[in-house]
Design a protein around this motif. Structure first.
Motif, PDB file in Angstrom:
ATOM      1  N   LEU A  87       4.932 -10.087  -0.710  1.00 20.30           N
ATOM      2  CA  LEU A  87       4.071 -10.297   0.339  1.00 20.30           C
ATOM      3  C   LEU A  87       3.417  -9.423   0.921  1.00 20.30           C
ATOM      4  O   LEU A  87       3.675  -8.404   1.203  1.00 20.30           O
ATOM      5  N   LEU A  88       2.061  -9.823   0.842  1.00 15.67           N
ATOM      6  CA  LEU A  88       0.916  -8.731   1.213  1.00 15.67           C
ATOM      7  C   LEU A  88       0.098  -9.205   2.399  1.00 15.67           C
ATOM      8  O   LEU A  88      -0.300 -10.362   2.351  1.00 15.67           O
ATOM      9  N   ASP A  89       0.145  -8.341   3.409  1.00 15.07           N
ATOM     10  CA  ASP A  89      -0.617  -8.768   4.586  1.00 15.07           C
ATOM     11  C   ASP A  89      -2.073  -8.133   4.267  1.00 15.07           C
ATOM     12  O   ASP A  89      -2.404  -7.625   3.462  1.00 15.07           O
ATOM     13  N   ALA A  90      -2.980  -9.263   4.854  1.00 11.91           N
ATOM     14  CA  ALA A  90      -4.406  -9.161   4.643  1.00 11.91           C
ATOM     15  C   ALA A  90      -5.061  -7.986   4.849  1.00 11.91           C
ATOM     16  O   ALA A  90      -6.197  -7.500   4.223  1.00 11.91           O
ATOM     17  N   GLN A 116      12.074  -2.544  -2.463  1.00 12.25           N
ATOM     18  CA  GLN A 116      11.111  -1.902  -1.372  1.00 12.25           C
ATOM     19  C   GLN A 116      10.440  -0.759  -2.017  1.00 12.25           C
ATOM     20  O   GLN A 116      11.064  -0.262  -2.943  1.00 12.25           O
ATOM     21  N   PHE A 117       9.271  -0.325  -1.567  1.00 16.54           N
ATOM     22  CA  PHE A 117       8.526   0.591  -2.013  1.00 16.54           C
ATOM     23  C   PHE A 117       7.718   1.334  -1.084  1.00 16.54           C
ATOM     24  O   PHE A 117       7.597   0.815  -0.073  1.00 16.54           O
ATOM     25  N   ARG A 118       7.511   2.632  -0.796  1.00 15.87           N
ATOM     26  CA  ARG A 118       6.639   3.043   0.301  1.00 15.87           C
ATOM     27  C   ARG A 118       5.082   2.781   0.058  1.00 15.87           C
ATOM     28  O   ARG A 118       4.619   2.344  -1.078  1.00 15.87           O
ATOM     29  N   LEU A 119       4.511   2.627   1.342  1.00 19.27           N
ATOM     30  CA  LEU A 119       3.204   2.665   1.493  1.00 19.27           C
ATOM     31  C   LEU A 119       2.442   3.869   1.855  1.00 19.27           C
ATOM     32  O   LEU A 119       3.009   4.187   2.907  1.00 19.27           O
ATOM     33  N   ALA A 120       1.281   4.151   1.600  1.00 18.80           N
ATOM     34  CA  ALA A 120       0.441   5.308   2.017  1.00 18.80           C
ATOM     35  C   ALA A 120      -0.357   4.750   3.324  1.00 18.80           C
ATOM     36  O   ALA A 120      -0.780   3.574   3.221  1.00 18.80           O
ATOM     37  N   VAL A 121      -0.227   5.491   4.360  1.00 22.00           N
ATOM     38  CA  VAL A 121      -0.808   5.055   5.651  1.00 22.00           C
ATOM     39  C   VAL A 121      -2.210   5.366   5.496  1.00 22.00           C
ATOM     40  O   VAL A 121      -2.582   6.739   5.444  1.00 22.00           O
ATOM     41  N   VAL A 122      -3.267   4.456   5.812  1.00 26.56           N
ATOM     42  CA  VAL A 122      -4.462   4.809   5.452  1.00 26.56           C
ATOM     43  C   VAL A 122      -5.208   4.207   7.031  1.00 26.56           C
ATOM     44  O   VAL A 122      -4.687   3.381   7.600  1.00 26.56           O
ATOM     45  N   ASP A 123      -6.443   4.501   7.288  1.00 26.71           N
ATOM     46  CA  ASP A 123      -7.304   4.333   8.240  1.00 26.71           C
ATOM     47  C   ASP A 123      -8.024   3.152   8.048  1.00 26.71           C
ATOM     48  O   ASP A 123      -7.968   2.674   6.771  1.00 26.71           O
ATOM     49  N   ALA A 124      -8.996   2.619   8.857  1.00 27.39           N
ATOM     50  CA  ALA A 124      -9.765   1.272   8.496  1.00 27.39           C
ATOM     51  C   ALA A 124     -10.516   1.593   7.220  1.00 27.39           C
ATOM     52  O   ALA A 124     -10.805   0.558   6.864  1.00 27.39           O
ATOM     53  N   GLU A 125     -11.124   2.768   7.100  1.00 23.68           N
ATOM     54  CA  GLU A 125     -11.875   2.864   5.698  1.00 23.68           C
ATOM     55  C   GLU A 125     -11.048   3.085   4.847  1.00 23.68           C
ATOM     56  O   GLU A 125     -11.780   3.888   3.481  1.00 23.68           O
ATOM     57  N   ASN A 164       7.556  -4.730   0.624  1.00 23.22           N
ATOM     58  CA  ASN A 164       8.728  -5.703  -0.017  1.00 23.22           C
ATOM     59  C   ASN A 164       8.406  -6.778  -0.980  1.00 23.22           C
ATOM     60  O   ASN A 164       7.428  -7.606  -0.800  1.00 23.22           O
ATOM     61  N   ALA A 165       8.948  -6.947  -1.873  1.00 26.11           N
ATOM     62  CA  ALA A 165       9.311  -7.966  -2.855  1.00 26.11           C
ATOM     63  C   ALA A 165      10.524  -8.426  -3.304  1.00 26.11           C
ATOM     64  O   ALA A 165      11.639  -7.677  -2.962  1.00 26.11           O
ATOM     65  N   ALA A 166      10.335  -9.764  -3.066  1.00 22.02           N
ATOM     66  CA  ALA A 166      11.853 -10.673  -3.164  1.00 22.02           C
ATOM     67  C   ALA A 166      11.970 -11.586  -4.279  1.00 22.02           C
ATOM     68  O   ALA A 166      10.951 -11.677  -4.817  1.00 22.02           O
ATOM     69  N   TYR A 184       4.827 -12.570  14.683  1.00 25.25           N
ATOM     70  CA  TYR A 184       4.718 -11.243  14.071  1.00 25.25           C
ATOM     71  C   TYR A 184       6.124 -10.478  13.841  1.00 25.25           C
ATOM     72  O   TYR A 184       7.146 -10.882  14.093  1.00 25.25           O
ATOM     73  N   GLY A 185       5.901  -9.682  12.510  1.00 32.53           N
ATOM     74  CA  GLY A 185       7.399  -9.042  12.244  1.00 32.53           C
ATOM     75  C   GLY A 185       8.083  -9.848  11.419  1.00 32.53           C
ATOM     76  O   GLY A 185       9.230  -9.787  11.705  1.00 32.53           O
ATOM     77  N   VAL A 186       7.539 -10.473  10.407  1.00 35.06           N
ATOM     78  CA  VAL A 186       8.471 -11.278   9.437  1.00 35.06           C
ATOM     79  C   VAL A 186       9.347 -10.544   8.673  1.00 35.06           C
ATOM     80  O   VAL A 186      10.628 -10.602   8.344  1.00 35.06           O
ATOM     81  N   ASP A 187       8.809  -9.112   8.496  1.00 33.73           N
ATOM     82  CA  ASP A 187       9.764  -8.147   7.884  1.00 33.73           C
ATOM     83  C   ASP A 187      10.986  -7.922   8.626  1.00 33.73           C
ATOM     84  O   ASP A 187      12.086  -7.610   7.699  1.00 33.73           O
ATOM     85  N   GLN A 188      10.852  -7.983   9.923  1.00 30.88           N
ATOM     86  CA  GLN A 188      12.419  -7.883  10.473  1.00 30.88           C
ATOM     87  C   GLN A 188      13.502  -9.135  10.144  1.00 30.88           C
ATOM     88  O   GLN A 188      14.517  -8.514   9.938  1.00 30.88           O
ATOM     89  N   PHE A 189      12.901 -10.182   9.847  1.00 28.80           N
ATOM     90  CA  PHE A 189      13.917 -11.057   9.315  1.00 28.80           C
ATOM     91  C   PHE A 189      14.501 -10.982   8.102  1.00 28.80           C
ATOM     92  O   PHE A 189      15.575 -11.129   7.570  1.00 28.80           O
ATOM     93  N   LEU A 190      13.465 -10.603   6.870  1.00 27.03           N
ATOM     94  CA  LEU A 190      13.728 -10.480   5.635  1.00 27.03           C
ATOM     95  C   LEU A 190      14.430  -9.152   5.455  1.00 27.03           C
ATOM     96  O   LEU A 190      15.494  -9.440   4.631  1.00 27.03           O
ATOM     97  N   THR A 191      14.256  -8.121   5.921  1.00 26.83           N
ATOM     98  CA  THR A 191      15.051  -6.940   5.853  1.00 26.83           C
ATOM     99  C   THR A 191      16.586  -7.225   6.471  1.00 26.83           C
ATOM    100  O   THR A 191      17.466  -6.387   6.025  1.00 26.83           O
TER     101      THR A 191
END
Lengths: 365, 334
Positions: A87-90, A116-125, A164-166, A184-191
């Protein structure tokens, strides 16, 4: 199991035309050969559809009227033919080799329903902000988390939706995701529900980028409305979670969501009650009740130090008794992640209390 | 289930000839296209049958001997063909989009067997009184939990109840012969669905009008005591059904709370042996409730203690004033 399983990457988009292209590119550019990319456009009013047109036959298009994130993911899952679903948010991006790693993880753990795996937090650019979600200090959890969910809900370190990958079969067993609750917050239900359908595998890799920008849903929200939304989703989603648990024949979920010893839920509940009581989503809830449940949660919470338990308990009691102005300061100090980190740094600098709570499963898993 | 399942609307009528036309009209005016309307006349002695006959073949009329609301729904259910059944009392009125909204919920949640919603309370001329029945209804699935029904926590009324045929087949027919289940089909059906392990779904939204008028059973003098007593009888009957079906003891604290109130309302001696017996039964049922629903047990325990300890003149005054439900009074009349 097939030699090479098909993987579906569902990109769900709503008015993220400026980021959508990068998300689709990252999905198409995977090293793993057998990938289908499904782009669900949830009734965008910007240029998104033009961006989607550019990719022609390389992606599967699902264009629908606006209905929220859950409806977009449901439509994507309905269209997916793969055995594993990302599930990839745009506004996020996947690393090129993450699908291959996740497929290996699913192959090694046939019982797994969620990786589950980590994501690096980045800014708009896409400049890295120097942190990850979940932070590198928090180990990801693996194994059978059913017991934890029954007592503490999904209060283990979880990445945002894109981390998240299921397994598609598990996703179909728990689905469809209730569309009116999880706008909003589909991940709340999935996790909350996927760990009930099988095991969880936490891959300690940075598998993509999580973009924090001004137009995130949570981007500009105040502490109170942020907390309120979390409580609202948890409260209204709870009967749905219970219904899924019943379908999966998992017994023992408490009858009310406020009985969960979930520290972040209890914190949000208290913040919501004190800072904006008129809009608190749980009818008949009182600060005193929230304090009792909060202290009980802090004392029962696994893998935490006595100092942490004491500090949290004091916070709950203090919040319940504090007048409004003090409650705002106290609430923001603990409930907003950024100020929580600031407070922690200041505290450890002042008092040399170096021990931060390390969340770990109660049992080895 | 197909895309547009057939919905059977069962209207039960007894001597509401002056109101039933509006009810049938609101059923026929549903925006959802695939419906059948079954009107069961429960042996009316007024002009009901003429009014029903006026609708010709737009409704399916069923005429029977008088036997009460539940017997009427038994006959109506047997005559229906729909995949979804909706019940409607002949003095209530629905919003036109109600069935469409409800079918959507049934299609979204496959294990949900029944759906309930709120109704707006109106006066005899269908002017809204500004509040709904029930005043609060949680939004979302309702687990098949016996205590929710034994303690009457799910307060969905007949005209706000719909269910799948598959669920109905496991609950019907309602045993109306004994007299306990003359009315209150809603309570019986929801409790039977729960016994069968069927999930429900309630919607915190008013999709119809619930008319209060002088012809109603509970608008008659002395109705409050009768209503309290009847609630106790029904909860007791439910507890019996659960005990018989599940093979272990189920009790309802509501029975004892209501009996204590009813005995005060009908002027029992304040500390008669009967009241002590009710108190003992009440304590036992509260103890049974502590494990599954601790907070509800505390609440009901307090209720029983108050109903037992307070002087009966006080109880009478409170209930005269507020009725059985502390519904918010409209601002205009207070």
């Amino acid at each position: 199991m097939n030699e090479r399983e098909l993987v579906s990457i569902i990109v769900n988009n709503y008015n993220y035309a400026s980021f959508l292209g990068e998300a689709i590119e990252s999905a198409l550019g995977q090293t793993y050969p057998s990938v289908e990319v499904i782009v669900v456009d949830d009734g965008s009013t910007d240029d998104s559809r033009r961006v989607i047109e550019r990719y022609g036959d390389r992606i599967v298009r699902v264009l629908k009227a606006n209905g929220g994130q859950a409806s977009a993911v449901n439509a994507g899952v309905a269209a997916a033919r793969g055995d594993i679903v990302f599930l990839l948010d745009a506004d996020d991006v996947l690393a090129p080799d993450i699908v291959a790693k996740v497929v290996d993880a699913f192959r090694d753990h046939p019982e797994a329903s969620l990786v589950q795996f980590r994501l690096a937090v980045v800014d708009a650019e896409r400049r890295p902000l120097g942190r990850c979600d979940p932070p590198l200090t928090h180990p990801l959890w693996s194994g059978d988390l059913r017991e934890h969910i029954l007592r503490h809900g999904n209060s283990f370190p979880c990445p945002p939706t894109s981390g998240n990958a299921a397994r598609a079969a598990a996703l179909r067993r728990i689905g469809p995701i209730p569309e009116d609750v999880y706008r909003y917050g589909v991940d709340q239900f999935l996790t909350m529900t996927l760990p009930l359908a099988g095991q969880v595998v936490g891959l300690d890799v940075i598998g993509g980028e999580y973009r924090v920008h001004g137009t995130n849903f949570y981007g500009g929200a105040s502490a109170a409305s942020r907390a309120q939304h979390a409580v609202e989703v948890a409260y209204h989603g709870w009967p749905h979670v219970k219904m899924v648990a019943d379908r999966l024949e998992v017994k023992g979920l408490p009858s009310r969501v406020t009985d969960l010893a979930d520290i972040s839920l209890q914190r949000d509940r208290m913040v919501s009650l004190k800072l904006a009581p008129a809009r608190h989503p749980i009818p008949g809830d009182r600060p005193l009740r929230a304090a009792v449940d909060g202290v009980a949660t802090a004392l029962r919470y696994p893998g935490t130090s006595p100092a942490w338990k004491l500090f949290q308990s004091l916070w709950f009691v203090g919040m319940a008794m504090a007048p409004r102005r003090l409650a705002v300061r106290l609430g923001e100090a603990v409930a907003v992640p950024e100020s929580r980190d600031r407070l922690r740094q200041r505290l450890s600098g002042l008092l040399q209390v170096g021990r931060r709570p390390v969340h770990q499963p109660s049992r080895g898993g | 289930m197909t895309d547009m399942p057939l919905v059977s609307i069962i209207i039960d009528n007894y001597n509401y000839g002056h109101l039933i036309a509006e009810t049938i009209d609101s059923a026929l005016a549903q925006t959802y296209p695939n419906i059948e309307v079954i009107v069961v006349d429960d042996g009316s002695t007024d002009n009901s049958r003429e009014v029903i006959a006026r609708y010709g073949d737009r409704v399916i009329p069923v005429f029977k001997e008088n036997g009460g609301q539940c017997s009427a729904f038994n006959v109506g259910f047997a005559a229906s063909h729909g995949d979804i059944i909706a019940l409607l009392d002949s003095d209530d009125v629905w919003d036109p989009e109600k069935i469409a909204l409800m079918v959507d919920i049934f299609q979204r949640y496959p294990e949900v067997g029944w759906v309930g919603h709120k109704l707006t309370i109106t006066d005899a001329k269908l002017n809204s009184l500004g509040y709904t029945f029930p005043d609060l209804l949680p939004n979302g699935p309702v687990p098949p939990d016996p205590h929710l029904h034994l303690e009457r926590m799910v307060r969905v009324t007949v005209s706000g109840l719909l269910f799948r045929r598959s669920a109905g087949e496991r609950a019907f027919p309602i045993p109306y012969e004994s007299g306990t289940w003359r009315t209150c089909a809603d309570v019986y059906l929801m409790s039977m669905f729960a016994i069968e392990g069927i999930w429900g779904y309630t919607l915190d939204e008013s999709l119809g009008l619930y008319r209060q008028h002088p012809g109603q059973e509970f608008a008659q003098p002395g109705a409050i005591a009768r209503r309290v007593e009847r609630d106790a009888v029904i909860s007791e009957a439910l507890a019996e059904i659960w005990t018989r079906r599940k093979g272990r003891r189920f009790s309802s604290t509501t029975v004892y709370k209501h009996r204590l109130v009813a005995s005060a309302l009908t002027g029992h001696a304040i500390l008669s042996g009967e009241r002590w017996r009710l108190l003992a039964g009440g304590i036992r049922s509260v103890v049974d409730l502590v494990r599954p629903h601790p907070r509800l047990a505390v609440r009901q325990g307090l209720g029983i203690a108050i109903a037992f300890a307070f002087p009966h003149w006080w109880t009478r005054r409170v209930f005269r004033r507020f009725g059985t439900q502390f519904t918010p009074q409209p601002a205009a009349t207070s």
